[in-house]
Structure formats: C-alpha cells, structure tokens
Design a protein around this motif. Structure first.
Motif, PDB file in Angstrom:
ATOM      1  N   ARG A   1       0.834  -1.198   0.000  1.00  0.00           N
ATOM      2  CA  ARG A   1       0.000   0.000   0.000  1.00  0.00           C
ATOM      3  C   ARG A   1       0.877   1.259   0.000  1.00  0.00           C
ATOM      4  O   ARG A   1       0.594   2.229  -0.707  1.00  0.00           O
ATOM      5  N   SER A   2       1.919   1.247   0.810  1.00  0.00           N
ATOM      6  CA  SER A   2       2.822   2.392   0.868  1.00  0.00           C
ATOM      7  C   SER A   2       3.517   2.609  -0.469  1.00  0.00           C
ATOM      8  O   SER A   2       3.640   3.753  -0.960  1.00  0.00           O
ATOM      9  N   ALA A   3       3.970   1.508  -1.092  1.00  0.00           N
ATOM     10  CA  ALA A   3       4.624   1.610  -2.394  1.00  0.00           C
ATOM     11  C   ALA A   3       3.659   2.149  -3.446  1.00  0.00           C
ATOM     12  O   ALA A   3       4.041   2.947  -4.314  1.00  0.00           O
ATOM     13  N   ALA A   4       2.403   1.727  -3.368  1.00  0.00           N
ATOM     14  CA  ALA A   4       1.395   2.209  -4.325  1.00  0.00           C
ATOM     15  C   ALA A   4       1.236   3.727  -4.212  1.00  0.00           C
ATOM     16  O   ALA A   4       1.177   4.436  -5.232  1.00  0.00           O
ATOM     17  N   ARG A   5       1.165   4.250  -2.979  1.00  0.00           N
ATOM     18  CA  ARG A   5       1.036   5.700  -2.786  1.00  0.00           C
ATOM     19  C   ARG A   5       2.270   6.433  -3.322  1.00  0.00           C
ATOM     20  O   ARG A   5       2.159   7.462  -3.999  1.00  0.00           O
ATOM     21  N   THR A   6       3.437   5.887  -3.005  1.00  0.00           N
ATOM     22  CA  THR A   6       4.680   6.529  -3.451  1.00  0.00           C
ATOM     23  C   THR A   6       4.753   6.590  -4.968  1.00  0.00           C
ATOM     24  O   THR A   6       5.096   7.623  -5.558  1.00  0.00           O
ATOM     25  N   ILE A   7       4.438   5.474  -5.600  1.00  0.00           N
ATOM     26  CA  ILE A   7       4.514   5.405  -7.072  1.00  0.00           C
ATOM     27  C   ILE A   7       3.468   6.311  -7.711  1.00  0.00           C
ATOM     28  O   ILE A   7       3.748   7.004  -8.692  1.00  0.00           O
ATOM     29  N   ARG A   8       2.265   6.320  -7.164  1.00  0.00           N
ATOM     30  CA  ARG A   8       1.197   7.153  -7.735  1.00  0.00           C
ATOM     31  C   ARG A   8       1.563   8.645  -7.668  1.00  0.00           C
ATOM     32  O   ARG A   8       1.235   9.421  -8.565  1.00  0.00           O
ATOM     33  N   ASN A   9       2.233   9.051  -6.584  1.00  0.00           N
ATOM     34  CA  ASN A   9       2.537  10.463  -6.375  1.00  0.00           C
ATOM     35  C   ASN A   9       3.890  10.892  -6.961  1.00  0.00           C
ATOM     36  O   ASN A   9       4.219  12.078  -6.942  1.00  0.00           O
ATOM     37  N   PHE A  10       4.676   9.941  -7.471  1.00  0.00           N
ATOM     38  CA  PHE A  10       5.997  10.271  -8.001  1.00  0.00           C
ATOM     39  C   PHE A  10       5.841  11.101  -9.281  1.00  0.00           C
ATOM     40  O   PHE A  10       5.025  10.768 -10.148  1.00  0.00           O
ATOM     41  N   LYS A  11       6.597  12.187  -9.405  1.00  0.00           N
ATOM     42  CA  LYS A  11       6.366  13.148 -10.480  1.00  0.00           C
ATOM     43  C   LYS A  11       6.920  12.711 -11.830  1.00  0.00           C
ATOM     44  O   LYS A  11       6.576  13.300 -12.862  1.00  0.00           O
ATOM     45  N   PHE A  12       7.815  11.722 -11.876  1.00  0.00           N
ATOM     46  CA  PHE A  12       8.356  11.228 -13.142  1.00  0.00           C
ATOM     47  C   PHE A  12       7.779   9.841 -13.445  1.00  0.00           C
ATOM     48  O   PHE A  12       7.535   9.050 -12.529  1.00  0.00           O
ATOM     49  N   GLN A  13       7.586   9.547 -14.730  1.00  0.00           N
ATOM     50  CA  GLN A  13       7.040   8.253 -15.122  1.00  0.00           C
ATOM     51  C   GLN A  13       8.140   7.190 -15.115  1.00  0.00           C
ATOM     52  O   GLN A  13       9.211   7.386 -15.695  1.00  0.00           O
ATOM     53  N   PHE A  14       7.834   6.051 -14.446  1.00  0.00           N
ATOM     54  CA  PHE A  14       8.820   4.980 -14.334  1.00  0.00           C
ATOM     55  C   PHE A  14       9.209   4.422 -15.705  1.00  0.00           C
ATOM     56  O   PHE A  14      10.354   4.053 -15.923  1.00  0.00           O
ATOM     57  N   HIS A  15       8.248   4.359 -16.631  1.00  0.00           N
ATOM     58  CA  HIS A  15       8.575   3.748 -17.931  1.00  0.00           C
ATOM     59  C   HIS A  15       9.620   4.591 -18.669  1.00  0.00           C
ATOM     60  O   HIS A  15      10.463   4.045 -19.388  1.00  0.00           O
ATOM     61  N   THR A  16       9.594   5.916 -18.459  1.00  0.00           N
ATOM     62  CA  THR A  16      10.595   6.780 -19.097  1.00  0.00           C
ATOM     63  C   THR A  16      11.968   6.576 -18.469  1.00  0.00           C
ATOM     64  O   THR A  16      12.985   6.420 -19.169  1.00  0.00           O
ATOM     65  N   LEU A  17      11.990   6.553 -17.121  1.00  0.00           N
ATOM     66  CA  LEU A  17      13.266   6.401 -16.421  1.00  0.00           C
ATOM     67  C   LEU A  17      13.904   5.046 -16.707  1.00  0.00           C
ATOM     68  O   LEU A  17      15.111   4.953 -16.960  1.00  0.00           O
ATOM     69  N   ILE A  18      13.097   3.990 -16.671  1.00  0.00           N
ATOM     70  CA  ILE A  18      13.628   2.651 -16.930  1.00  0.00           C
ATOM     71  C   ILE A  18      14.136   2.562 -18.367  1.00  0.00           C
ATOM     72  O   ILE A  18      15.171   1.941 -18.649  1.00  0.00           O
TER      73      ILE A  18
END
Length: 593
Positions: A33-50
């Motif tokens: 649940r904590s990871a879900a909140r962190t990921i949802r609120n993160f300002k950069f898209q993970f697919h771009t960074l990866i």
C-alpha cells in the motif's frame, strides 16, 4: 501504450487487498500500500526512467518491489497478482469496487454467506441477509444496494425484456390512484434500448404526496434510496433502481422529453433553442422568460421548428438533421410482419410440435413460418440422419393440411464451421425451401478470420439468411470481431438477408448495424428463433430493435406476402466465385457425410 505510474499503483493496491483478504503478514500488506502511494505520487514516469537505464531510489521500494515494478513496466503483467487471483472465484475482485467494501468486509461476506460476486451480494442484500453480519447492519445494507444500483446504471446491466414487465406493472399500480392524471415510462426503456440501467417514471396529478406514499409502499420495493415531496427512488426485488418524478401538467411534455433522453439528443435540441434565443429544460421551452411550450412533447418540437421525433431515434445519430430535411424514416410498425422465417420445434430444439407452432403463429396473424431446426441433434455415428428430416417433412405436410390458412416452409438452421463451410451437405440443403446459416462456436477468431468465415458461408448457393450475425449474447458475451460492412455488402450482392434475431438476449443485429443495413439497402429478416409457441411473441422485440435502427417496412423481407417470399427464395445466387470482393473467399462447398 506505455504502462503509467497509476497502472503500477493500481496493481500494487490490488495485491495488498488480496493479501489482506488472505490474512497475510500485515507488514507485507502495508509495504504494497505504501509503495502504491509513493509510485502514484511520483512526479516522473517509471517507464521513461527505466527506458533511460535509471531506477529512482524511493523510500519503501526495495529490491523485491523494484523487480515487480520493472516486470509490470516491461510486460503489463504481475505474476504475483495473477497467482493471488487464482485463489479466488472469477468475479470476487469486483466486490472491492463497491464503495464501502474494503478487504475485511469482503472477507466477512465470503465467510458468512459465501458471497463471491456482485450478483450474489445484491441477492443477499435484497433478502435482508447482509444486515445480520457483524459490522454491517441495515444502513450499510441499504448503502450497498444503492452503490450496486449506481454501478448497474453505469454498466447498463439489465436486459430490457426483464425490466419492462416490472416497469409496466409499477406504472399500472400507480395509475390506479385517483390523484394521478398521467404516468409514463421514460428513460432508456422508452427509447427501447436492448440493455437498460434503471427505470424512470414520470407522473402528473393533483397530490404528489399521496403518489409518493403509494410508490414507496409498493409490494416489490426492497430498499428506499430517497424520498421527497416530488421525487422518490427505490430498489425493487430484482435489484433494479426506479426513479419517480412528479411534475406540473404544464411541464409534462418537456419533462417527458428531458427524462427520455438521450443526453446527446437533448443537448443538441438545447443548442437549437439557444440559437433561436430560447431556453429548453425539463420545465418547458422559454422565450424572454415566458414558457411557450412544454405541456406536450409535440409542442416542444413544433416550437423549435421540427416534426415530432420518435423516442427510439433520439440518440443524436442524424435524426435531427433528417427531421429538418423532412427525411425521418417511416419506421416499421408492429403489424407489418407477415411471417417468421426462423422457428424451432420439438425436432428437438424446442418444446412444441409443428402443428402447435403453426396454430399459434396463425392466431398471431402470421401468414407463414419456416421450420428451421438444428441438424446437429440428428447426427449419429454414421453422420446426418436423413430419415429424421424426411419424417419432419411428413409432419410439415400434415400440419399444412390441418392449418391451410398458414404456409409452412421446410427449412433448417445449419452451423457455419470455422472454415466457413456448413455442417449439412449441399445434397440435403437443396431439398429445403429455406436455409438459415449461423455461427455457433469459435467466437474468438480474429477479425480477418471471422470475416472470411462469414463471407465463405455466404458463398454457399443454398443459404438464404445469415442468423444473428454478430453472435452476441446479452449482457455478457460481446459480439464477434467481424467486418460487418463487408458482410452486408456480400449479402446484398448475393440476395441473402441478414437476420435481426428477436430473442431478448440476442437482439442481433444491434441498432447500429440495423441502421448500417438500412443505409446499405441490405435485406433484413426479423425472426423470433422461437423454441416454444410463447416465444413467437418475441417478434415484437425485434420490431423494437428495428425501429431503433431506422428500419422501414421495405427493408424487411418478411413484411412481404408469401408469393414474394417464394420468388426471393427461388432466385438463383451468383456463381460461387463471381463477386469480385469475394475472390479468395469463395471456394467449392465440400460435401459432408
């Protein structure tokens, strides 16, 4: 499409929910649940960074969760979630989408009542069983029913045929009040949609308070969602929501138009009113603050410079432009059908004999029917049992003598196999008056393969009708992927009719494809596919669907007299390889044992 942070967060939240229902380690649940909140609120898209070879260091996301994020971004899947889902019934997770039902409450419902789907939850709540579970109570039970009803409105989850008897019975009950002048069924029911979300009733009279009390005390009301001086909302025993509105007589027509819809049609009419410096709403049509129309629907349309538009056409699909041009269709009427070209008997699909089906059809005013039973029930170890067909021919001859007032055609419903061939040999098909071909399996073929399958079937020189062309079943089985325009044009070229199957869970062709057929000038056959004598009455549902699809009497082959039908059936088909657009689809029709 790239996998977004919100997609990853949604997967992690579902994992946490299923872990909680399973009584897993609470620390693990909180981690997701904590990871879900962190990921949802993160300002950069993970697919771009990866994609750039980076992975941000974020609190609460260690190596294990990082691997799952990478897995989801790369594949759109999470093997852990799929493994967890396999531990639950197919629709169990739908319960978590009901507002107010968290994992713990879903778990209690399952343990106490074995509930694993929204349907089971609705039935239990209607029966008053949910309130007895610790932590629920009557108020929560009512909130659950309300949420389910709202969800049903959005998904459109009720076949109209099951809804209309309830709507008609309730309207009739309310009309018995001496304080009611008029009452009408509005909404999608009035527009004759095949699947509806709720029931809308509109009333006018002398005492709204008495009407509301009568409405709320109706015997089938299970839950009262709202009560007010001029509006009430309830849920019936079937789970469907009913809204009743009381309006003044001078606004009745405007309100009936407004609450009939559709929303796009209403918006278009309001824009026409605005262009003429008028205002249209549920209270009437106003100019310079004065109501100039609204007591009837006709008055509203006339004041806007339009002829009356039938409710079933009000979908903003060109009906307003057609009305302005004086080109509205002359919709097929309920007494226009002269026959039914797809009927089953006790050989062995249905319940009634040929004589019984013919007798009922004659009482309904039909001039002809076609007996089109399925052949697969007559297939034994040595193949097609031709003797059964000969015996049925004999029974048809007997029925013809007993009921000379109705013509009985000899037919069959043959299955279209995956390669487009038929499951009955040509040598038998040529002995019949009429052949109905239908897809009955392999519904998940690709669009190209499914289209080729139907085009090849239409090449058979004995096929007269393509039954329920999209193969949908309401409300659950979607239509097959098929290029319906190509199918229609092939059918038109070969003189084959497309069926509008009137069974309430089919109504196939749908309204959009009916309109396409009307525009393409393709023949339609409105058939009941009746399996007992009562189902011959389903022809009315087919007419409803046809009217929504702009169908006129001249579009429908079985509005013609039997002489015209025989002439149509006798017309030679094009050679199997002739139509240019069918090259590569039409081959020789193999004989089958």
């Amino acid at each position: 499409m790239p996998i977004l942070n919100s997609d990853v967060a949604k997967i992690f939240e579902e994992i946490a929910d299923l872990l909680e229902i399973n009584d897993e380690n609470p620390f693990r649940i909180r981690a997701y649940r904590s990871a879900a909140r962190t990921i949802r609120n993160f300002k950069f898209q993970f697919h771009t960074l990866i994609g750039q070879g980076q992975f941000p260091k974020l609190p609460g996301i260690g190596q294990d969760l990082e691997e799952k994020v990478r897995e989801i971004i790369a594949t759109g899947r999470c093997l852990l979630l799929e493994a967890l889902r396999r531990n639950f019934p197919p629709h169990f997770n739908d319960l978590l989408a009901i507002p107010g039902l968290g994992p713990k409450r879903v778990q209690r419902l399952n343990h106490a009542l074995g509930i694993s789907s929204i349907k089971q939850l609705r039935e239990a709540a209607i029966a008053g069983k949910v309130r007895d579970i610790p932590g629920f109570g009557p108020k929560t039970e009512q909130s659950i029913l309300s949420a389910i009803a709202v969800q049903a409105v959005h998904s459109g989850g009720f076949i109209r045929q099951t809804v209309m008897p309830q709507a008609t019975a309730l309207a009739s009950y309310l009309s018995e009040s001496t304080h009611i002048d008029r009452i009408a069924i509005a909404g999608s029911c009035r527009r004759l949609k095949d699947v509806v979300g709720d029931i809308d009733l509109l009333a006018t009279g002398s005492d709204s308070g008495e009407l509301m009390e009568r409405f709320l005390s109706y015997g089938d009301v299970k839950v009262v969602l709202m009560r007010g001086p001029i509006r009430g909302s309830v849920i019936l025993g079937s789970g469907i929501q009913v809204d009743l509105r009381f309006v003044p007589p001078e606004s009745y027509g405007a309100a009936l138009h407004y609450f009939t819809g559709s929303k796009p049609h209403n918006i278009a009419l309001r824009q026409i009113a605005l262009a003429q410096k008028m205002k249209l709403n549920e209270y009437g049509l106003f100019k310079d603050g004065k109501r100039i129309a609204g007591d009837t629907e006709i008055s509203v349309y006339q004041a806007l410079g339009l002829p009356f538009i039938p409710p079933e056409l009000r979908e903003d699909r060109g009906e307003i432009a057609a009305a302005r041009a004086g080109a509205l269709p002359n919709l097929i009427a309920y007494n226009d059908l002269r026959g039914d070209l797809h009927v089953h008997t006790h050989y062995p699909d249905g319940k009634n004999t040929i004589i019984e089906m013919a007798s009922t059809a004659a009482l309904l005013g039909l001039e002809y029917i076609a007996i089109t039973d399925h052949p697969e029930q007559r297939v034994g170890v040595n193949g097609f049992r031709r003797n059964d067909l000969i015996r049925q021919f004999s029974d048809i001859e007997a029925a013809r003598k007993l009921h000379p007032e109705i013509t009985i055609l000899k037919g069959i419903e043959t299955k279209i196999l995956e390669d487009g061939s038929l499951d009955v040999p040509d040598s038998l098909l040529r002995e019949l008056d009429i052949v109905v071909a239908a897809v009955d399996g392999n519904f998940d073929l690709s669009r190209a393969s499914q289209t080729q399958r139907l085009l090849r079937a239409l090449c058979n020189p004995h096929v007269n009708i393509l039954a329920h062309p999209s193969s949908r079943l309401l409300p659950d089985r979607p239509p097959c992927e098929v290029d319906m325009l190509a199918v229609m044009r092939s059918a038109k070229e070969r003189g084959i009719a497309l069926e509008l199957n009137s069974q309430p869970d089919r109504l196939d062709l749908d309204d959009l494809h009916c309109k396409m057929a009307h525009e393409e000038k393709v023949l339609i056959a409105i058939d009941s596919s009746a399996r007992n004598s009562a189902e011959l009455g389903y022809l009315r549902l087919g007419i409803d669907q046809a009217r929504r699809g702009w169908i006129e009497s001249c579009d429908v082959i079985n509005t013609q007299r039997i002489e015209k039908i025989r002439s149509w059936l006798a017309q030679p088909k094009l050679p199997q390889s002739s139509p240019s657009h069918l090259v590569g689809h039409c081959g020789s029709q193999a004989e089958r044992p």
